[in-house]
Design a protein around this motif. Structure first.
Motif, PDB file in Angstrom:
ATOM      1  N   GLY A  52       3.152 -45.822 -25.581  1.00 30.44           N
ATOM      2  CA  GLY A  52       2.028 -44.926 -25.812  1.00 30.44           C
ATOM      3  C   GLY A  52       2.226 -43.610 -25.080  1.00 30.44           C
ATOM      4  N   GLU A  53       1.598 -42.578 -25.605  1.00 34.39           N
ATOM      5  CA  GLU A  53       1.697 -41.250 -25.006  1.00 34.39           C
ATOM      6  C   GLU A  53       0.321 -40.607 -25.084  1.00 34.39           C
ATOM      7  OE1 GLU A  53       3.593 -38.159 -23.127  1.00 34.39           O
ATOM      8  OE2 GLU A  53       4.588 -39.994 -23.705  1.00 34.39           O
ATOM      9  N   TYR A  54      -0.107 -39.980 -23.997  1.00 37.31           N
ATOM     10  CA  TYR A  54      -1.403 -39.301 -23.953  1.00 37.31           C
ATOM     11  C   TYR A  54      -1.174 -37.865 -23.524  1.00 37.31           C
ATOM     12  CZ  TYR A  54      -5.885 -37.700 -22.241  1.00 37.31           C
ATOM     13  OH  TYR A  54      -7.007 -36.957 -22.023  1.00 37.31           O
ATOM     14  N   PHE A  55      -1.801 -36.944 -24.254  1.00 41.14           N
ATOM     15  CA  PHE A  55      -1.768 -35.525 -23.897  1.00 41.14           C
ATOM     16  C   PHE A  55      -3.204 -35.038 -23.763  1.00 41.14           C
ATOM     17  CE2 PHE A  55       2.195 -36.023 -26.318  1.00 41.14           C
ATOM     18  CZ  PHE A  55       3.100 -35.525 -25.398  1.00 41.14           C
ATOM     19  N   GLY A  56      -3.469 -34.311 -22.693  1.00 48.46           N
ATOM     20  CA  GLY A  56      -4.790 -33.708 -22.479  1.00 48.46           C
ATOM     21  C   GLY A  56      -4.647 -32.221 -22.268  1.00 48.46           C
ATOM     22  N   PHE A  57      -5.434 -31.427 -23.022  1.00 45.87           N
ATOM     23  CA  PHE A  57      -5.384 -29.968 -22.917  1.00 45.87           C
ATOM     24  C   PHE A  57      -6.809 -29.470 -22.701  1.00 45.87           C
ATOM     25  CE2 PHE A  57      -2.062 -31.190 -25.953  1.00 45.87           C
ATOM     26  CZ  PHE A  57      -0.942 -30.700 -25.303  1.00 45.87           C
ATOM     27  N   GLY A  58      -6.959 -28.462 -21.904  1.00 46.68           N
ATOM     28  CA  GLY A  58      -8.279 -27.876 -21.720  1.00 46.68           C
ATOM     29  C   GLY A  58      -8.454 -27.287 -20.338  1.00 46.68           C
ATOM     30  N   GLN A  59      -9.708 -27.066 -19.996  1.00 46.49           N
ATOM     31  CA  GLN A  59     -10.044 -26.515 -18.696  1.00 46.49           C
ATOM     32  C   GLN A  59     -10.872 -27.523 -17.927  1.00 46.49           C
ATOM     33  OE1 GLN A  59     -12.052 -22.818 -19.370  1.00 46.49           O
ATOM     34  NE2 GLN A  59     -10.148 -21.679 -19.663  1.00 46.49           N
ATOM     35  N   SER A  60     -10.684 -27.500 -16.629  1.00 48.32           N
ATOM     36  CA  SER A  60     -11.478 -28.380 -15.783  1.00 48.32           C
ATOM     37  C   SER A  60     -11.778 -27.638 -14.476  1.00 48.32           C
ATOM     38  CB  SER A  60     -10.730 -29.679 -15.502  1.00 48.32           C
ATOM     39  OG  SER A  60      -9.551 -29.426 -14.785  1.00 48.32           O
ATOM     40  N   PRO A  61     -12.887 -27.981 -13.849  1.00 49.01           N
ATOM     41  CA  PRO A  61     -13.202 -27.290 -12.582  1.00 49.01           C
ATOM     42  C   PRO A  61     -12.292 -27.778 -11.460  1.00 49.01           C
ATOM     43  CG  PRO A  61     -14.885 -28.896 -13.105  1.00 49.01           C
ATOM     44  CD  PRO A  61     -13.934 -28.873 -14.260  1.00 49.01           C
ATOM     45  N   SER A  62     -11.850 -26.852 -10.655  1.00 48.53           N
ATOM     46  CA  SER A  62     -11.023 -27.222  -9.510  1.00 48.53           C
ATOM     47  C   SER A  62     -11.921 -27.566  -8.331  1.00 48.53           C
ATOM     48  CB  SER A  62     -10.061 -26.077  -9.144  1.00 48.53           C
ATOM     49  OG  SER A  62     -10.804 -24.978  -8.646  1.00 48.53           O
ATOM     50  N   TYR A  63     -11.333 -27.906  -7.198  1.00 48.51           N
ATOM     51  CA  TYR A  63     -12.133 -28.268  -6.033  1.00 48.51           C
ATOM     52  C   TYR A  63     -12.839 -27.059  -5.434  1.00 48.51           C
ATOM     53  CZ  TYR A  63      -8.095 -26.566  -3.414  1.00 48.51           C
ATOM     54  OH  TYR A  63      -7.078 -25.805  -2.921  1.00 48.51           O
ATOM     55  N   THR A  64     -12.421 -25.841  -5.854  1.00 53.10           N
ATOM     56  CA  THR A  64     -13.086 -24.631  -5.371  1.00 53.10           C
ATOM     57  C   THR A  64     -14.207 -24.199  -6.299  1.00 53.10           C
ATOM     58  OG1 THR A  64     -11.516 -23.214  -6.525  1.00 53.10           O
ATOM     59  CG2 THR A  64     -11.006 -23.792  -4.235  1.00 53.10           C
ATOM     60  N   GLY A  65     -14.363 -24.850  -7.458  1.00 55.82           N
ATOM     61  CA  GLY A  65     -15.431 -24.516  -8.387  1.00 55.82           C
ATOM     62  C   GLY A  65     -15.007 -23.556  -9.468  1.00 55.82           C
ATOM     63  N   VAL A  66     -13.773 -23.141  -9.496  1.00 57.46           N
ATOM     64  CA  VAL A  66     -13.267 -22.217 -10.504  1.00 57.46           C
ATOM     65  C   VAL A  66     -12.621 -23.044 -11.611  1.00 57.46           C
ATOM     66  CG1 VAL A  66     -11.660 -20.319 -10.930  1.00 57.46           C
ATOM     67  CG2 VAL A  66     -12.830 -20.479  -8.740  1.00 57.46           C
ATOM     68  N   VAL A  94      -9.963 -23.885 -14.256  1.00 59.06           N
ATOM     69  CA  VAL A  94      -8.545 -23.597 -14.416  1.00 59.06           C
ATOM     70  C   VAL A  94      -8.022 -24.350 -15.650  1.00 59.06           C
ATOM     71  CG1 VAL A  94      -8.098 -23.166 -11.978  1.00 59.06           C
ATOM     72  CG2 VAL A  94      -7.895 -25.468 -12.885  1.00 59.06           C
ATOM     73  N   SER A  95      -6.958 -23.824 -16.250  1.00 57.41           N
ATOM     74  CA  SER A  95      -6.331 -24.517 -17.378  1.00 57.41           C
ATOM     75  C   SER A  95      -5.648 -25.761 -16.852  1.00 57.41           C
ATOM     76  CB  SER A  95      -5.301 -23.624 -18.060  1.00 57.41           C
ATOM     77  OG  SER A  95      -5.935 -22.534 -18.681  1.00 57.41           O
ATOM     78  N   ASP A  96      -5.917 -26.854 -17.526  1.00 52.82           N
ATOM     79  CA  ASP A  96      -5.376 -28.131 -17.049  1.00 52.82           C
ATOM     80  C   ASP A  96      -4.766 -28.871 -18.223  1.00 52.82           C
ATOM     81  OD1 ASP A  96      -4.796 -30.255 -15.421  1.00 52.82           O
ATOM     82  OD2 ASP A  96      -6.794 -31.124 -15.534  1.00 52.82           O
ATOM     83  N   ASN A  97      -3.478 -29.027 -18.192  1.00 55.76           N
ATOM     84  CA  ASN A  97      -2.772 -29.793 -19.212  1.00 55.76           C
ATOM     85  C   ASN A  97      -2.176 -31.015 -18.523  1.00 55.76           C
ATOM     86  OD1 ASN A  97      -3.318 -27.793 -21.067  1.00 55.76           O
ATOM     87  ND2 ASN A  97      -1.414 -26.713 -20.648  1.00 55.76           N
ATOM     88  N   SER A  98      -2.345 -32.139 -19.165  1.00 53.70           N
ATOM     89  CA  SER A  98      -1.800 -33.357 -18.563  1.00 53.70           C
ATOM     90  C   SER A  98      -1.187 -34.226 -19.646  1.00 53.70           C
ATOM     91  CB  SER A  98      -2.884 -34.136 -17.832  1.00 53.70           C
ATOM     92  OG  SER A  98      -3.861 -34.579 -18.749  1.00 53.70           O
ATOM     93  N   SER A  99      -0.294 -35.067 -19.232  1.00 57.21           N
ATOM     94  CA  SER A  99       0.312 -36.025 -20.159  1.00 57.21           C
ATOM     95  C   SER A  99       0.669 -37.278 -19.368  1.00 57.21           C
ATOM     96  CB  SER A  99       1.548 -35.442 -20.833  1.00 57.21           C
ATOM     97  OG  SER A  99       2.573 -35.254 -19.886  1.00 57.21           O
ATOM     98  N   SER A 100       0.637 -38.377 -20.068  1.00 55.19           N
ATOM     99  CA  SER A 100       1.038 -39.635 -19.441  1.00 55.19           C
ATOM    100  C   SER A 100       1.682 -40.517 -20.501  1.00 55.19           C
ATOM    101  CB  SER A 100      -0.153 -40.343 -18.809  1.00 55.19           C
ATOM    102  OG  SER A 100      -1.072 -40.726 -19.800  1.00 55.19           O
ATOM    103  N   SER A 101       2.599 -41.336 -20.059  1.00 54.57           N
ATOM    104  CA  SER A 101       3.311 -42.254 -20.950  1.00 54.57           C
ATOM    105  C   SER A 101       3.120 -43.668 -20.448  1.00 54.57           C
ATOM    106  CB  SER A 101       4.800 -41.939 -20.967  1.00 54.57           C
ATOM    107  OG  SER A 101       5.024 -40.621 -21.400  1.00 54.57           O
TER     108      SER A 101
END
Length: 148
Positions: free
Chosen positions: A69-83, A85-92
């Motif tokens: 299996g393969e998972y891809f995540g694209f989008g924005q998420s809040p960082s620990y500072t509250g800003v 940020v673009s966050d792309n992730s993938s997992s296998s």
């Protein structure tokens, strides 16, 4: 006109009677074996018993399953500072599973043995059905010969 039509029909009937094929006993038996529904049913029952026997024999074999299996995540998420940020992730993920029947209370052994006996019984039923049909056809053939 009627006389010509009647003569034509009479000649056609005589020619068609003379053109009929004389069947031998072997031809009658072969035709009956090929076209009889009971014989076909018993042949199908024999094939089904053979498939069940093969399936019970293959139940002794190990089974192997594999997956990936393969998972891809694209989008924005809040960082620990509250800003944001673009966050792309993938997992296998990968996996494999192997199972082997070790002991199931002699269930596989007894099932295989029973299916082997069912296969032998269906073969004997098929042979008996063919023999009964042959005897029946021979009886009818002898009645026709006796009638002549």
């Amino acid at each position: 006109m009627k006389r010509t039509l009647l003569m034509t029909l009479l000649i056609a009937t005589i020619l068609s009677v003379q053109a009929q094929k004389v069947w031998t006993l072997d031809e009658c038996i072969d035709y009956a074996l090929e076209h009889n529904l009971d014989i076909r049913k018993s042949q199908l029952a024999q094939q089904q018993a053979e498939y069940q026997y093969k399936a019970s024999k293959s139940a002794w074999l190990p089974t192997l399953n594999a997956n990936a299996g393969e998972y891809f995540g694209f989008g924005q998420s809040p960082s620990y500072t509250g800003v944001y940020v673009s966050d792309n992730s993938s997992s296998s993920s990968f996996g494999a599973n192997l199972s082997l029947p070790l002991f199931q209370g002699l269930n596989l052994y007894n099932t295989t043995k029973a299916n082997a006996l069912n296969l032998q019984a269906s073969e004997k039923d098929y042979d008996a059905a063919k023999l009964n049909l042959k005897v029946s056809v021979m009886g009818f053939y002898m009645q026709v010969l006796y009638g002549k």
